[in-house]
Design a protein around this motif. Sequence first.
Motif, PDB file in Angstrom:
ATOM      1  N   SER A  57      18.176  85.853  33.288  1.00  0.00           N
ATOM      2  CA  SER A  57      18.249  86.457  34.626  1.00  0.00           C
ATOM      3  C   SER A  57      17.528  87.794  34.585  1.00  0.00           C
ATOM      4  N   GLU A  73      21.098  94.557  50.490  1.00  0.00           N
ATOM      5  CA  GLU A  73      22.136  95.579  50.639  1.00  0.00           C
ATOM      6  C   GLU A  73      21.574  96.610  51.606  1.00  0.00           C
ATOM      7  N   ILE A  80      23.755  96.707  39.405  1.00  0.00           N
ATOM      8  CA  ILE A  80      25.133  96.189  39.358  1.00  0.00           C
ATOM      9  C   ILE A  80      25.293  95.013  40.308  1.00  0.00           C
ATOM     10  N   LEU A  81      24.778  95.141  41.538  1.00  0.00           N
ATOM     11  CA  LEU A  81      24.855  94.029  42.495  1.00  0.00           C
ATOM     12  C   LEU A  81      24.163  92.784  41.952  1.00  0.00           C
ATOM     13  N   ALA A 126      23.586  92.062  38.755  1.00  0.00           N
ATOM     14  CA  ALA A 126      24.310  91.566  37.574  1.00  0.00           C
ATOM     15  C   ALA A 126      25.520  90.733  37.968  1.00  0.00           C
ATOM     16  N   ARG A 127      26.145  91.064  39.079  1.00  0.00           N
ATOM     17  CA  ARG A 127      27.299  90.284  39.548  1.00  0.00           C
ATOM     18  C   ARG A 127      26.915  88.854  39.916  1.00  0.00           C
ATOM     19  N   GLU A 128      25.657  88.666  40.318  1.00  0.00           N
ATOM     20  CA  GLU A 128      25.180  87.341  40.723  1.00  0.00           C
ATOM     21  C   GLU A 128      24.441  86.603  39.602  1.00  0.00           C
ATOM     22  N   ARG A 142      23.294  84.537  36.448  1.00  0.00           N
ATOM     23  CA  ARG A 142      23.869  83.375  35.770  1.00  0.00           C
ATOM     24  C   ARG A 142      23.263  83.123  34.398  1.00  0.00           C
TER      25      ARG A 142
END
Length: 112
Positions: A4, A67, A78-79, A81-83, A85
């Motif tokens: 990713s 965003e 951070i946003l 990294a949250r998504e 996979r």
Amino acid sequence: MKLSIIIPAYNEESRLDPMLASYTEYFVERYGVDFEIIVVVNGSLDRTEEIARGYDERLQQVQVIIEPRAVGKGGAIILGAREARGEFVGFVDADGSTSPEDFEDLVNNISG
């Protein structure tokens, strides 16, 4: 999924297209569908979102997060990294200062 790649993008309309073109061409050839690029457009006032969405519409490996607030580079990472996979997650700047070859070299040295 192997990899990713997060790209924080704030007002990057002049640099995002060539950067995405080089990264998608390079990584599609080497990874096929086993990678993703996550472009996090945050607070942009130019055509950054439009350019990113164009890649998202054409390539299944590209995902766009919008965003509306300017959350800064760290917040955008951070946003993304949250998504993410991928087994390996990293980020690059939209200015293209890190070549796809250099990014892959980093991945290869981390993964052994």
